[in-house]
Each structure stands twice: as C-alpha cells, then as structure tokens.
Motif scaffolding. Structure first.
Motif, PDB file in Angstrom:
ATOM      1  N   ALA A  80       0.821  -1.312   0.423  1.00 15.49           N
ATOM      2  CA  ALA A  80      -0.081  -0.251   0.163  1.00 15.49           C
ATOM      3  C   ALA A  80       0.688   1.381   0.136  1.00 15.49           C
ATOM      4  N   THR A  81       1.853   1.230   0.734  1.00 17.27           N
ATOM      5  CA  THR A  81       3.109   2.136   0.538  1.00 17.27           C
ATOM      6  C   THR A  81       3.461   2.663  -0.488  1.00 17.27           C
ATOM      7  N   ALA A  82       3.672   1.567  -1.473  1.00 17.18           N
ATOM      8  CA  ALA A  82       4.467   1.421  -2.638  1.00 17.18           C
ATOM      9  C   ALA A  82       3.552   2.146  -3.451  1.00 17.18           C
ATOM     10  N   TRP A  83       2.659   1.878  -3.402  1.00 16.45           N
ATOM     11  CA  TRP A  83       1.061   2.403  -4.567  1.00 16.45           C
ATOM     12  C   TRP A  83       1.298   4.016  -3.993  1.00 16.45           C
ATOM     13  N   ALA A  84       1.213   4.168  -2.609  1.00 14.64           N
ATOM     14  CA  ALA A  84       0.715   5.912  -2.577  1.00 14.64           C
ATOM     15  C   ALA A  84       2.001   6.331  -2.706  1.00 14.64           C
ATOM     16  N   GLY A  85       3.568   5.938  -2.280  1.00 11.33           N
ATOM     17  CA  GLY A  85       4.219   6.633  -3.327  1.00 11.33           C
ATOM     18  C   GLY A  85       4.040   6.868  -5.000  1.00 11.33           C
ATOM     19  N   LEU A  86       3.238   5.356  -5.932  1.00  8.48           N
ATOM     20  CA  LEU A  86       3.183   6.075  -7.017  1.00  8.48           C
ATOM     21  C   LEU A  86       2.285   7.421  -7.298  1.00  8.48           C
ATOM     22  N   THR A  87       1.325   6.717  -5.932  1.00 11.57           N
ATOM     23  CA  THR A  87       0.696   8.351  -6.574  1.00 11.57           C
ATOM     24  C   THR A  87       1.467   9.096  -6.877  1.00 11.57           C
ATOM     25  N   VAL A  88       1.829   9.835  -5.190  1.00  8.61           N
ATOM     26  CA  VAL A  88       2.332  11.068  -5.299  1.00  8.61           C
ATOM     27  C   VAL A  88       3.083  11.820  -6.778  1.00  8.61           C
ATOM     28  N   LEU A  89       4.087  10.267  -7.177  1.00  6.19           N
ATOM     29  CA  LEU A  89       5.193  10.554  -8.539  1.00  6.19           C
ATOM     30  C   LEU A  89       3.964  11.145  -9.159  1.00  6.19           C
ATOM     31  N   ALA A  90       2.791   9.922  -9.676  1.00 10.36           N
ATOM     32  CA  ALA A  90       2.092  10.030 -11.177  1.00 10.36           C
ATOM     33  C   ALA A  90       1.672  11.908 -10.908  1.00 10.36           C
ATOM     34  N   VAL A  91       1.530  12.182  -9.744  1.00  6.64           N
ATOM     35  CA  VAL A  91      -0.070  13.569  -9.437  1.00  6.64           C
ATOM     36  C   VAL A  91       1.298  14.633  -9.973  1.00  6.64           C
ATOM     37  N   SER A  92       2.057  14.602  -9.115  1.00  9.89           N
ATOM     38  CA  SER A  92       3.499  15.507  -9.355  1.00  9.89           C
ATOM     39  C   SER A  92       4.393  15.325 -10.545  1.00  9.89           C
ATOM     40  N   CYS A  93       3.660  14.725 -11.264  1.00 10.61           N
ATOM     41  CA  CYS A  93       4.617  14.727 -12.824  1.00 10.61           C
ATOM     42  C   CYS A  93       3.009  15.460 -13.569  1.00 10.61           C
ATOM     43  N   THR A  94       2.023  15.220 -13.252  1.00 15.89           N
ATOM     44  CA  THR A  94       0.937  16.449 -14.239  1.00 15.89           C
ATOM     45  C   THR A  94       0.883  17.621 -13.885  1.00 15.89           C
ATOM     46  N   ARG A  95       1.767  18.289 -12.987  1.00 18.44           N
ATOM     47  CA  ARG A  95       2.326  19.915 -12.262  1.00 18.44           C
ATOM     48  C   ARG A  95       1.143  20.758 -12.190  1.00 18.44           C
ATOM     49  N   TRP A  96       0.678  20.208 -11.421  1.00 20.44           N
ATOM     50  CA  TRP A  96      -0.314  20.312  -9.840  1.00 20.44           C
ATOM     51  C   TRP A  96       0.221  21.169  -8.964  1.00 20.44           C
ATOM     52  N   PHE A  97       1.059  21.379  -8.142  1.00 24.79           N
ATOM     53  CA  PHE A  97       1.755  21.909  -6.904  1.00 24.79           C
ATOM     54  C   PHE A  97       2.306  22.921  -7.658  1.00 24.79           C
ATOM     55  N   ARG A  98       2.313  23.788  -9.384  1.00 25.99           N
ATOM     56  CA  ARG A  98       2.972  24.751  -9.371  1.00 25.99           C
ATOM     57  C   ARG A  98       2.669  26.231  -8.925  1.00 25.99           C
TER      58      ARG A  98
END
Length: 98
Positions: free
Chosen positions: A80-98
């Motif tokens: 589950a932690t690995a899936w959560a890490g993938l979630t953070v990585l995928a969403v951060s690649c969408t540039r929502w956090f700029r």
C-alpha cells in the motif's frame, strides 16, 4: 498482490522479448545486455510520458490511489505504501503543485 505481479510481468515483458529476438543474431551476452537496457529504460519512459501528457498522470494517480486504499484495507502496509508513493509521483508529474 495479483495486480503487482501483473505489473511486474508487464514491465519485464519487453526486456524478455528483446532477449528472445536478439539472441538469434548476436548471442546470449549481447541479448541479455539489450534486454536489461530495455527493462531499465521503461521507468524513465513512463515518467517522461506522465510529464508530457498530464491526463495520463491523473489516470495513473487515481488508479494507484485506489490500489493503495484497497491494500491498506487488506492490511498490506508495504504494498500500500508503494502504491501511495506511485500516486504521489504520478500526480506530481502533472504539474499541479506549481
């Protein structure tokens, strides 16, 4: 756990196919090296596609978040932690956090 196994096999399939096809022409050593190179390049290709096409990052992030929640419900903390890490990585690649 089955989904993680399928994802691992899907990640190894291009490398195995490369080894199988290249071995007839060059021999086993170069074929294995080519297969390792193809397999190692796949994560970078995925990250590049997530950066270049943000809706794919959103879709992968949502799917990984659902898989993380399902794994947490079943008590599988590490997966589950690995899936959560993938979630953070995928969403951060969408540039929502700029």
């Amino acid at each position: 756990m089955l989904l993680i196994t399928v994802l691992c096999l899907a990640g190894l399939a291009p490398g195995l196919a490369t080894v199988w096809l290249v071995r007839r022409h060059t021999g086993w050593l170069l074929a294995v090296l080519a297969g390792v190179g193809v397999t190692a390049a796949l994560p970078f290709l995925l990250l590049a596609s997530l950066v270049l096409f943000p809706p794919l990052g959103i879709a992968v992030g949502l799917a990984a978040a659902l898989a993380a929640l399902r794994s947490y419900d079943r008590g599988r903390i590490w997966s589950a932690t690995a899936w959560a890490g993938l979630t953070v990585l995928a969403v951060s690649c969408t540039r929502w956090f700029r």
